[in-house]
Scaffold this motif. Structure first.
Motif, PDB file in Angstrom:
ATOM      1  N   LYS A 107       0.842  -1.195   0.000  1.00  0.00           N
ATOM      2  CA  LYS A 107       0.000   0.000   0.000  1.00  0.00           C
ATOM      3  C   LYS A 107       0.876   1.244   0.000  1.00  0.00           C
ATOM      4  O   LYS A 107       1.959   1.228   0.567  1.00  0.00           O
ATOM      5  N   ALA A 108       0.374   2.302  -0.614  1.00  0.00           N
ATOM      6  CA  ALA A 108       1.078   3.589  -0.558  1.00  0.00           C
ATOM      7  C   ALA A 108       0.074   4.717  -0.750  1.00  0.00           C
ATOM      8  O   ALA A 108      -0.808   4.630  -1.601  1.00  0.00           O
ATOM      9  N   GLN A 109       0.209   5.759   0.056  1.00  0.00           N
ATOM     10  CA  GLN A 109      -0.632   6.940  -0.123  1.00  0.00           C
ATOM     11  C   GLN A 109      -0.069   7.777  -1.261  1.00  0.00           C
ATOM     12  O   GLN A 109       1.145   7.906  -1.411  1.00  0.00           O
ATOM     13  N   LEU A 110      -0.964   8.325  -2.068  1.00  0.00           N
ATOM     14  CA  LEU A 110      -0.556   9.131  -3.213  1.00  0.00           C
ATOM     15  C   LEU A 110      -0.245  10.568  -2.826  1.00  0.00           C
ATOM     16  O   LEU A 110       0.574  11.216  -3.456  1.00  0.00           O
ATOM     17  N   GLY A 111      -0.892  11.073  -1.798  1.00  0.00           N
ATOM     18  CA  GLY A 111      -0.675  12.447  -1.355  1.00  0.00           C
ATOM     19  C   GLY A 111       0.150  12.498  -0.087  1.00  0.00           C
ATOM     20  O   GLY A 111       0.369  11.497   0.595  1.00  0.00           O
ATOM     21  N   SER A 112       0.602  13.685   0.248  1.00  0.00           N
ATOM     22  CA  SER A 112       1.369  13.904   1.470  1.00  0.00           C
ATOM     23  C   SER A 112       0.477  13.700   2.685  1.00  0.00           C
ATOM     24  O   SER A 112      -0.686  14.073   2.684  1.00  0.00           O
ATOM     25  N   MET A 113       1.031  13.128   3.749  1.00  0.00           N
ATOM     26  CA  MET A 113       0.224  12.869   4.936  1.00  0.00           C
ATOM     27  C   MET A 113       0.182  14.043   5.899  1.00  0.00           C
ATOM     28  O   MET A 113      -0.746  14.175   6.666  1.00  0.00           O
ATOM     29  N   ALA A 114       1.217  14.905   5.870  1.00  0.00           N
ATOM     30  CA  ALA A 114       1.307  15.987   6.853  1.00  0.00           C
ATOM     31  C   ALA A 114       1.305  17.353   6.179  1.00  0.00           C
ATOM     32  O   ALA A 114       1.845  17.533   5.096  1.00  0.00           O
ATOM     33  N   ASN A 115       0.686  18.316   6.835  1.00  0.00           N
ATOM     34  CA  ASN A 115       0.669  19.708   6.372  1.00  0.00           C
ATOM     35  C   ASN A 115       1.828  20.517   6.942  1.00  0.00           C
ATOM     36  O   ASN A 115       2.198  21.544   6.400  1.00  0.00           O
ATOM     37  N   ASP A 116       2.377  20.063   8.068  1.00  0.00           N
ATOM     38  CA  ASP A 116       3.401  20.823   8.782  1.00  0.00           C
ATOM     39  C   ASP A 116       4.267  19.841   9.562  1.00  0.00           C
ATOM     40  O   ASP A 116       3.886  18.700   9.798  1.00  0.00           O
ATOM     41  N   GLY A 117       5.434  20.262   9.949  1.00  0.00           N
ATOM     42  CA  GLY A 117       6.298  19.460  10.798  1.00  0.00           C
ATOM     43  C   GLY A 117       7.272  18.581  10.033  1.00  0.00           C
ATOM     44  O   GLY A 117       7.421  18.689   8.828  1.00  0.00           O
ATOM     45  N   PRO A 118       7.947  17.670  10.749  1.00  0.00           N
ATOM     46  CA  PRO A 118       9.015  16.867  10.152  1.00  0.00           C
ATOM     47  C   PRO A 118       8.548  15.896   9.067  1.00  0.00           C
ATOM     48  O   PRO A 118       9.353  15.474   8.249  1.00  0.00           O
ATOM     49  N   LEU A 119       7.281  15.503   9.042  1.00  0.00           N
ATOM     50  CA  LEU A 119       6.776  14.583   8.021  1.00  0.00           C
ATOM     51  C   LEU A 119       6.068  15.308   6.875  1.00  0.00           C
ATOM     52  O   LEU A 119       5.432  14.664   6.044  1.00  0.00           O
ATOM     53  N   GLU A 120       6.203  16.624   6.807  1.00  0.00           N
ATOM     54  CA  GLU A 120       5.584  17.390   5.727  1.00  0.00           C
ATOM     55  C   GLU A 120       6.145  16.908   4.387  1.00  0.00           C
ATOM     56  O   GLU A 120       7.348  16.790   4.207  1.00  0.00           O
ATOM     57  N   GLY A 121       5.258  16.585   3.461  1.00  0.00           N
ATOM     58  CA  GLY A 121       5.657  16.102   2.145  1.00  0.00           C
ATOM     59  C   GLY A 121       5.903  14.612   2.079  1.00  0.00           C
ATOM     60  O   GLY A 121       6.154  14.068   1.010  1.00  0.00           O
ATOM     61  N   ALA A 122       5.848  13.911   3.199  1.00  0.00           N
ATOM     62  CA  ALA A 122       6.086  12.463   3.228  1.00  0.00           C
ATOM     63  C   ALA A 122       4.808  11.695   2.885  1.00  0.00           C
ATOM     64  O   ALA A 122       3.702  12.177   3.112  1.00  0.00           O
ATOM     65  N   HIS A 123       4.986  10.497   2.359  1.00  0.00           N
ATOM     66  CA  HIS A 123       3.887   9.592   2.018  1.00  0.00           C
ATOM     67  C   HIS A 123       4.031   8.330   2.859  1.00  0.00           C
ATOM     68  O   HIS A 123       5.148   7.876   3.105  1.00  0.00           O
ATOM     69  N   ILE A 124       2.908   7.747   3.267  1.00  0.00           N
ATOM     70  CA  ILE A 124       2.931   6.488   3.999  1.00  0.00           C
ATOM     71  C   ILE A 124       3.036   5.348   2.992  1.00  0.00           C
ATOM     72  O   ILE A 124       2.278   5.298   2.031  1.00  0.00           O
ATOM     73  N   THR A 125       3.974   4.419   3.213  1.00  0.00           N
ATOM     74  CA  THR A 125       4.049   3.177   2.449  1.00  0.00           C
ATOM     75  C   THR A 125       4.004   2.027   3.446  1.00  0.00           C
ATOM     76  O   THR A 125       4.484   2.156   4.575  1.00  0.00           O
ATOM     77  N   ALA A 126       3.421   0.913   3.034  1.00  0.00           N
ATOM     78  CA  ALA A 126       3.299  -0.228   3.925  1.00  0.00           C
ATOM     79  C   ALA A 126       3.326  -1.522   3.123  1.00  0.00           C
ATOM     80  O   ALA A 126       2.857  -1.570   1.989  1.00  0.00           O
ATOM     81  N   SER A 127       3.872  -2.545   3.735  1.00  0.00           N
ATOM     82  CA  SER A 127       3.855  -3.882   3.146  1.00  0.00           C
ATOM     83  C   SER A 127       3.654  -4.883   4.267  1.00  0.00           C
ATOM     84  O   SER A 127       3.991  -4.614   5.423  1.00  0.00           O
ATOM     85  N   GLY A 128       3.080  -6.021   3.922  1.00  0.00           N
ATOM     86  CA  GLY A 128       2.825  -7.023   4.941  1.00  0.00           C
ATOM     87  C   GLY A 128       2.291  -8.301   4.358  1.00  0.00           C
ATOM     88  O   GLY A 128       2.404  -8.553   3.148  1.00  0.00           O
ATOM     89  N   LEU A 129       1.682  -9.110   5.205  1.00  0.00           N
ATOM     90  CA  LEU A 129       1.129 -10.393   4.826  1.00  0.00           C
ATOM     91  C   LEU A 129      -0.341 -10.430   5.227  1.00  0.00           C
ATOM     92  O   LEU A 129      -0.674 -10.248   6.397  1.00  0.00           O
TER      93      LEU A 129
END
Length: 186
Positions: A151-173
């Motif tokens: 899974k991966a988010q297409l948009g940025s998750m944060a509006n401000d702070g250290p994760l601004e511009g970052a996207h969440i990615t995840a993998s699993g079973l």
């Protein structure tokens, strides 16, 4: 004729924040879901509701945040099988609605790391997912499946702070159970 199926699954995830080619260390997360599938022979469409929990850490532990989303997916899948065994390739997009956020997250103007304003994170996002599965048909109605999930988010998750511009990615079973319903779906 089309038939309906209910699919319930759970997946432990390795969650990362991705920004500018850099990925954070993997953290634990989870995804639980209930889907309704409309199937015709090999092809099916599905929708439902997923509940995802994503933990992210950055800045040598200064940022330690847990985000939970209610996700509304639209998925398509293609199924191949012989006898009791089968393969299912499923993928699609989902609308992710931020349900809860907590932890330490320093934002501009607030360097205390003791909480953060609600508007620090996006309230809504879109993500893609891919979930191939190996299936075993227990009987004509019940089947179980297991396989990887990405899974991966297409948009940025944060509006401000250290994760601004970052996207969440995840993998699993992913582990799931599918129940074929009586009758037909139109």
């Amino acid at each position: 004729m089309a038939s309906g199926e209910l699919h319930a699954f759970g997946a432990p995830l390795a969650v990362r924040a991705r920004s500018g080619g850099q990925r954070s260390e993997a953290q634990n997360g989870s995804l639980l879901g209930l889907e309704y599938r409309v199937r015709t022979k090999r092809f099916s469409w599905a929708t439902g509701i997923h509940y995802g929990r994503y933990v992210l850490k950055a800045d040598q532990g200064e940022t330690d945040v847990s985000l939970t989303f209610v996700e509304l997916p639209l998925l398509a899948s293609l199924k191949f099988g012989r006898g009791r065994f089968g393969l299912l390739a499923q993928g699609g997009i989902s609308l992710d609605l931020l349900f809860n956020s907590n932890g330490r997250y320093p934002v501009t103007g607030d360097r205390t790391s003791a909480g953060f304003p609600e508007e620090a994170f996006q309230a809504m996002n879109v993500s893609w997912s891919l979930r191939p599965q190996a299936l075993y048909h227990v009987d004509e109605r019940l089947s179980v499946g297991v396989g990887p999930i990405w899974k991966a988010q297409l948009g940025s998750m944060a509006n401000d702070g250290p994760l601004e511009g970052a996207h969440i990615t995840a993998s699993g079973l992913s582990f799931g159970v599918t129940w074929r319903l009586d009758g037909t779906t139109y």
